[in-house]
Design a protein around this motif. Structure first.
Motif, mmCIF file in Angstrom:
data_model
loop_
_atom_site.group_PDB
_atom_site.id
_atom_site.type_symbol
_atom_site.label_atom_id
_atom_site.label_comp_id
_atom_site.label_asym_id
_atom_site.label_seq_id
_atom_site.Cartn_x
_atom_site.Cartn_y
_atom_site.Cartn_z
ATOM 1 N N TYR A 290 -12.877 -2.181 0.235
ATOM 2 C CA TYR A 290 -11.957 -1.349 0.363
ATOM 3 C C TYR A 290 -10.643 -1.543 1.427
ATOM 4 C CZ TYR A 290 -9.524 3.392 0.116
ATOM 5 O OH TYR A 290 -8.619 4.251 0.073
ATOM 6 N N ASP A 291 -11.111 -1.970 2.625
ATOM 7 C CA ASP A 291 -10.475 -2.382 3.566
ATOM 8 C C ASP A 291 -9.680 -3.666 3.323
ATOM 9 O OD1 ASP A 291 -11.183 -0.247 5.297
ATOM 10 O OD2 ASP A 291 -12.276 -1.414 6.776
ATOM 11 N N LEU A 292 -10.455 -4.811 2.894
ATOM 12 C CA LEU A 292 -9.736 -5.961 2.334
ATOM 13 C C LEU A 292 -8.517 -5.695 1.380
ATOM 14 C CD1 LEU A 292 -9.827 -9.060 2.395
ATOM 15 C CD2 LEU A 292 -11.539 -8.987 0.538
ATOM 16 N N LEU A 293 -8.964 -4.956 0.358
ATOM 17 C CA LEU A 293 -7.949 -4.475 -0.730
ATOM 18 C C LEU A 293 -6.491 -4.063 -0.071
ATOM 19 C CD1 LEU A 293 -10.103 -3.246 -3.705
ATOM 20 C CD2 LEU A 293 -9.316 -5.462 -3.273
ATOM 21 N N GLY A 294 -6.746 -3.285 0.855
ATOM 22 C CA GLY A 294 -5.650 -2.586 1.514
ATOM 23 C C GLY A 294 -4.743 -3.659 2.334
ATOM 24 N N LEU A 295 -5.098 -4.857 2.641
ATOM 25 C CA LEU A 295 -4.652 -5.916 3.151
ATOM 26 C C LEU A 295 -3.848 -6.865 2.287
ATOM 27 C CD1 LEU A 295 -7.255 -6.775 5.932
ATOM 28 C CD2 LEU A 295 -5.208 -5.604 6.285
ATOM 29 N N LEU A 296 -4.008 -6.778 0.880
ATOM 30 C CA LEU A 296 -3.715 -7.773 -0.110
ATOM 31 C C LEU A 296 -2.022 -7.271 -0.118
ATOM 32 C CD1 LEU A 296 -6.459 -8.255 -2.438
ATOM 33 C CD2 LEU A 296 -6.077 -9.610 -0.473
ATOM 34 N N PRO A 297 -1.362 -8.505 -0.376
ATOM 35 C CA PRO A 297 0.267 -8.187 -0.820
ATOM 36 C C PRO A 297 0.221 -7.968 -2.605
ATOM 37 C CG PRO A 297 -0.390 -10.683 -0.697
ATOM 38 C CD PRO A 297 -1.473 -9.919 -0.168
ATOM 39 N N GLY A 298 1.139 -7.146 -2.867
ATOM 40 C CA GLY A 298 1.141 -6.963 -4.261
ATOM 41 C C GLY A 298 0.278 -5.752 -4.525
ATOM 42 N N THR A 299 0.387 -5.324 -5.737
ATOM 43 C CA THR A 299 -0.382 -4.137 -6.438
ATOM 44 C C THR A 299 -1.557 -4.517 -7.336
ATOM 45 O OG1 THR A 299 1.078 -3.925 -8.180
ATOM 46 C CG2 THR A 299 1.794 -2.988 -6.190
ATOM 47 N N THR A 300 -1.840 -5.696 -7.583
ATOM 48 C CA THR A 300 -2.826 -5.886 -8.501
ATOM 49 C C THR A 300 -3.524 -7.043 -7.762
ATOM 50 O OG1 THR A 300 -1.662 -7.708 -9.865
ATOM 51 C CG2 THR A 300 -1.603 -5.524 -10.565
ATOM 52 N N PHE A 301 -5.070 -7.136 -8.185
ATOM 53 C CA PHE A 301 -5.740 -8.499 -7.512
ATOM 54 C C PHE A 301 -6.885 -8.963 -8.820
ATOM 55 C CE2 PHE A 301 -7.995 -4.486 -6.789
ATOM 56 C CZ PHE A 301 -9.453 -5.068 -7.042
ATOM 57 N N THR A 302 -7.237 -9.921 -8.644
ATOM 58 C CA THR A 302 -8.309 -10.519 -9.427
ATOM 59 C C THR A 302 -9.576 -10.808 -8.454
ATOM 60 O OG1 THR A 302 -7.635 -12.502 -9.347
ATOM 61 C CG2 THR A 302 -6.683 -11.312 -11.062
ATOM 62 N N ALA A 303 -10.593 -11.091 -9.076
ATOM 63 C CA ALA A 303 -11.936 -11.765 -8.523
ATOM 64 C C ALA A 303 -11.497 -12.836 -7.606
ATOM 65 C CB ALA A 303 -13.130 -11.832 -9.163
ATOM 66 N N PRO A 304 -10.877 -13.872 -8.296
ATOM 67 C CA PRO A 304 -10.559 -15.216 -7.404
ATOM 68 C C PRO A 304 -9.963 -14.716 -6.166
ATOM 69 C CG PRO A 304 -10.393 -15.594 -9.818
ATOM 70 C CD PRO A 304 -10.502 -13.950 -9.521
ATOM 71 N N LEU A 305 -8.864 -13.939 -6.326
ATOM 72 C CA LEU A 305 -7.928 -13.552 -5.228
ATOM 73 C C LEU A 305 -8.701 -13.043 -4.020
ATOM 74 C CD1 LEU A 305 -5.263 -13.261 -3.743
ATOM 75 C CD2 LEU A 305 -4.723 -11.205 -4.959
ATOM 76 N N ALA A 306 -9.633 -11.991 -4.454
ATOM 77 C CA ALA A 306 -10.470 -11.421 -3.707
ATOM 78 C C ALA A 306 -11.145 -12.184 -2.736
ATOM 79 C CB ALA A 306 -11.132 -10.209 -4.151
ATOM 80 N N HIS A 307 -11.850 -13.055 -3.569
ATOM 81 C CA HIS A 307 -12.761 -14.222 -2.784
ATOM 82 C C HIS A 307 -12.188 -15.087 -1.750
ATOM 83 C CE1 HIS A 307 -16.473 -13.374 -5.100
ATOM 84 N NE2 HIS A 307 -15.844 -13.621 -6.173
ATOM 85 N N ALA A 308 -10.632 -15.362 -2.287
ATOM 86 C CA ALA A 308 -9.805 -16.418 -1.596
ATOM 87 C C ALA A 308 -9.449 -15.551 -0.243
ATOM 88 C CB ALA A 308 -8.582 -16.785 -2.078
ATOM 89 N N ALA A 309 -9.381 -14.202 -0.341
ATOM 90 C CA ALA A 309 -8.857 -13.510 0.861
ATOM 91 C C ALA A 309 -10.119 -13.042 1.790
ATOM 92 C CB ALA A 309 -8.402 -12.120 0.404
ATOM 93 N N GLY A 310 -11.472 -13.313 1.416
ATOM 94 C CA GLY A 310 -12.409 -13.416 2.297
ATOM 95 C C GLY A 310 -13.696 -12.517 1.746
ATOM 96 N N ALA A 311 -13.535 -11.845 0.228
ATOM 97 C CA ALA A 311 -14.742 -11.200 -0.061
ATOM 98 C C ALA A 311 -15.841 -11.633 -0.206
ATOM 99 C CB ALA A 311 -14.319 -10.560 -1.609
ATOM 100 N N GLY A 312 -16.989 -11.048 0.306
ATOM 101 C CA GLY A 312 -18.145 -11.815 0.272
ATOM 102 C C GLY A 312 -19.274 -11.824 -0.965
ATOM 103 N N GLU A 313 -20.488 -12.040 -0.750
ATOM 104 C CA GLU A 313 -21.154 -12.201 -1.942
ATOM 105 C C GLU A 313 -21.424 -10.959 -2.557
ATOM 106 O OE1 GLU A 313 -22.519 -14.833 -3.337
ATOM 107 O OE2 GLU A 313 -21.334 -16.133 -2.063
ATOM 108 N N GLY A 314 -21.141 -9.916 -1.865
ATOM 109 C CA GLY A 314 -21.686 -8.581 -2.648
ATOM 110 C C GLY A 314 -20.283 -8.001 -3.094
ATOM 111 N N PHE A 315 -19.334 -8.780 -3.498
ATOM 112 C CA PHE A 315 -18.069 -8.556 -4.165
ATOM 113 C C PHE A 315 -18.435 -7.560 -5.411
ATOM 114 C CE2 PHE A 315 -15.163 -9.442 -7.392
ATOM 115 C CZ PHE A 315 -13.800 -8.656 -6.981
ATOM 116 N N ASP A 316 -19.085 -8.360 -6.331
ATOM 117 C CA ASP A 316 -19.244 -7.724 -7.599
ATOM 118 C C ASP A 316 -19.954 -6.231 -7.502
ATOM 119 O OD1 ASP A 316 -18.583 -9.831 -8.917
ATOM 120 O OD2 ASP A 316 -20.610 -10.785 -9.420
ATOM 121 N N ALA A 317 -20.825 -6.030 -6.765
ATOM 122 C CA ALA A 317 -21.475 -4.654 -6.666
ATOM 123 C C ALA A 317 -20.383 -3.688 -6.002
ATOM 124 C CB ALA A 317 -22.704 -4.656 -5.765
ATOM 125 N N ALA A 318 -19.636 -4.146 -4.773
ATOM 126 C CA ALA A 318 -18.544 -3.506 -4.266
ATOM 127 C C ALA A 318 -17.533 -2.898 -5.161
ATOM 128 C CB ALA A 318 -18.089 -4.248 -2.924
#
Length: 682
Positions: A290-318
């Motif tokens: 949730y914190d990470l998504l607040g730091l992303l530019p733009g209004t939409t995101f994808t799983a690859p973008l979240a991983h590039a931004a630093g989302a960890g292994e628990g991304f799918d469950a989160a």
């Protein structure tokens, strides 16, 4: 020339085959898909009887022209849900057989600006209008949209509108436009829009909604929860999902937790304490996402973008947790997600309060920028193949994060990916510019040529390249500045703004003297030649294209492209034999090097030269083979041109059967692909 398809040939799209002077076999295109784009409504819809009655009243108006409805209310009050619920009614779907179009301007907005011409491009493509037939200017696109919707009534829903001028160009020829806004747009009401205000849920309706989650809820506790959530269904659903997932907790426990925090932030669009409590109830990985998504530019995101931004292994469950409570929703068909802007504002505020927030923000942004620089460069190479570029071949963007699936595997998928990511790419460009990461800015702009040449989002093209020019200049990259100015000049050329295009090329000229690679000079000469050709000065264009051709010595693709332009200019100058010789060499080189994208283009021009030389029979053979390649590669504008030329040539040589079949297939193509009589680009 032969005209056969055999062996391991892979055919995509319509295939045209013709004998020397024979019939054309053109299989029909798949039937167009009727768009049904509104979000799927949720269960638990309460107390919107008055609003639904008003919307149903709109259906009673006579069909003809475009009716309008203006749905207004606070963010999170349920405007989109209301319209989705109403539009899901079979009566509404029957009323608008042309389909339901939906666009959320928030997904396409940067700051206060939205490229409405780009929005019209999205809507026209949804109506099966061929890409190459979408005109460049806002006025032309709006007129084409009205024409495309003039025969079958459509429902157009435009979400998150801020001003009346954002929606007026999007009105269909026949149908209904439903406008969703937080502001009561008086100008639209003066235009005759039906007023549909959507207030927050009152206490009684809110209690009914709460009792769908917890039937034993006491009236006092349920009413207090409604008050804490300001009557906003968005916040109430977030609390309700958590409540349903924790059956051991009572509603009184939840209300006590919320009131013990503080009511600060609970303004009319607030709910800060409610959101804080909901997020605090998540597991650590979900709070982190949730914190990470607040730091992303733009209004939409994808799983690859979240991983590039630093989302960890628990991304799918989160992500599953956030989807469950509707703080994140899926949008579009290709694994894209977005936060409601009320939620995104809260997430950004929460992230900014964390220790080390600024350092983390820059680290996340750096990962995002690196990801997009590499991914956009990969898309560019997949779309445009071996065109010459300043930047080196990109690393796999998967290196920026654990990307498990490829972003795209075909050129069509790559174009769609760039288009889907357009708003985020522009936000990334501006963010990188703000951080003075100028190298990333011009590299992104160079790669975006692949999108802009295809989809022609002119407003975004111009805005991004102004940043690219400044970034290249600040980096001292004169080669990149020339490239940026030339690409910007082509945007102005496409819009018919020839003076602006000439100005950019004039600014690039002095820089060429400092550069060793002649292909930059060739690119500028090519653009200058196109401007002179458009101005009716073919002899000057011929000399410029000859210069561009010489500058591309050793670059086979560049040689083919410049020969194609030179052949056009020679034809325009009446130098038909020279044109035929140049175009024949270009066509042979395209065939020998497998440059399939240029085979139809050079073939059509060569057939025109052969016709001008008085050999229509040879021109027929040439143009039918060009039609084969146009059909095989889905170049529908070129196929349109080839069929039209075939019909004209058939009349000249007296082949009535070929002429009639060509005309029939031309009408079929234009009907299937919504091709107007407007000529396609050269």
């Amino acid at each position: 020339m032969s005209n056969t398809v055999s062996g391991d040939a892979v055919i995509s799209g319509p295939l045209v085959q013709a004998g020397y002077i024979g019939s054309i076999t053109y299989p029909p295109l798949p039937p167009p898909v009727i768009p049904r784009q509104l979000p799927v409504p949720h269960n638990g819809f309460v107390n919107r009887v008055d609003e639904l009655t008003i919307l149903k009243g709109v259906l009673a108006a006579p069909v003809g022209g475009c009716a309008q409805a203006l749905v207004t209310g606070l963010g999170g009050v349920g405007k989109t849900e209301l319209v989705a619920h109403w539009a899901n009614d079979p009566e509404v779907q029957a009323r608008y057989p042309g389909g339901q179009l939906y666009v959320d301007l928030e997904d396409l907005r940067y700051g206060d600006a939205v490229d409405i011409g780009g929005v019209l491009g999205i809507l026209l493509r949804s109506l099966n209008v061929d890409e190459s037939r979408i005109p460049p200017t806002l006025g032309e696109r709006s007129a084409l949209f009205r024409s495309a919707t003039a025969q079958r009534p459509v429902l157009v829903v435009v979400d998150n509108v801020r001003t009346a001028h954002e929606v007026r160009p999007l009105l269909p020829g026949v149908g209904l436009a439903v406008v969703l806004s937080r502001t009561r747009l008086a100008a639209l009401l003066l235009d005759g829009a039906v007023d549909v205000p959507v207030p927050p849920l009152d206490s009684r309706a809110g209690v009914r909604l709460v009792r769908r989650w917890r039937s034993t809820a006491a009236d006092d506790a349920a009413a207090e929860l409604v008050s804490l959530c300001a009557g906003l269904p968005l916040l109430m659903r977030a609390v309700g999902e958590r409540l349903v997932g924790q059956p051991h907790r009572t509603l009184e426990d939840v209300v006590r937790e919320l009131t013990d925090g503080t009511a600060a932030g609970n303004g009319p669009e607030g709910g800060g304490a409610v959101m804080d409590a909901v997020v605090a109830g998540f597991t650590g990985p979900t709070r982190g996402l949730y914190d990470l998504l607040g730091l992303l530019p733009g209004t939409t995101f994808t799983a690859p973008l979240a991983h590039a931004a630093g989302a960890g292994e628990g991304f799918d469950a989160a992500l599953t947790d956030l989807l469950a409570v509707h703080l994140v929703v899926a949008t579009g068909p290709r694994g894209r997600y977005r936060m409601h802007d009320v939620v995104r504002t809260h997430a950004r505020a929460l992230s900014s309060r964390r220790e080390g927030a600024e350092e983390r923000r820059r680290a996340v942004l750096r990962g995002v920028v690196d990801f997009y620089v590499a991914a956009a460069a990969r898309a560019d190479r997949l779309i445009l193949g071996n065109r010459w570029r300043l930047q080196e071949s990109p690393a796999d963007p998967g290196a920026a994060g654990p990307v498990r699936d490829p972003l795209f595997t075909t050129s069509a998928e790559a174009v769609d990916w760039l288009d889907d990511e357009r708003e985020t790419l522009l936000a990334v460009l501006r963010a990188a510019d703000g951080e003075r990461w100028y190298d990333a800015v011009w590299r992104l702009c160079e790669s975006l040529w692949a999108l802009f040449e295809s989809r022609r989002h002119y407003a975004d093209w111009i805005d991004s390249h102004r940043l690219g020019i400044e970034a290249a200049a600040r980096e001292g990259r004169f080669d990149a500045e020339v490239r940026m100015r030339n690409q910007l000049a082509r945007a102005h050329y496409g819009l018919g703004e020839y003076d602006e295009a000439r100005d950019q090329l004039a600014r690039a000229e002095p820089l060429l003297e400092t550069l060793a690679d002649p292909r930059l000079s060739g690119a500028v000469r090519e653009s200058q030649g196109l401007l002179h050709l458009a101005a009716g000065e073919p002899d000057t264009a011929v000399e410029l294209f000859r210069g561009a051709l010489a500058a591309n010595a050793g670059d086979q693709h560049g040689i083919i492209v410049q020969s194609y332009h030179l052949g056009q200019a020679l034809l325009a100058a009446g130098r038909n034999q020279e044109a035929a010789d140049v175009l024949a060499r270009a066509a042979a080189t395209a065939a020998d090097t497998g440059d399939d994208g240029m085979r139809s283009k050079t073939g059509i021009q060569l057939a025109r030269a052969q016709r001008a030389l008085g050999d229509p029979a040879l021109a027929v053979r040439t143009v039918t083979e060009a039609a084969v390649w146009a059909g095989r590669h889905g170049q529908y504008t070129k196929l349109d041109q080839a069929l039209e030329l075939t019909a004209e040539l058939a009349r000249e040589i007296g082949d009535d059967r070929l002429g009639q079949e060509s005309q029939d297939k031309l009408r079929e193509l234009r009907a299937d692909m919504d091709l107007s009589r407007r000529p396609g680009p050269a």
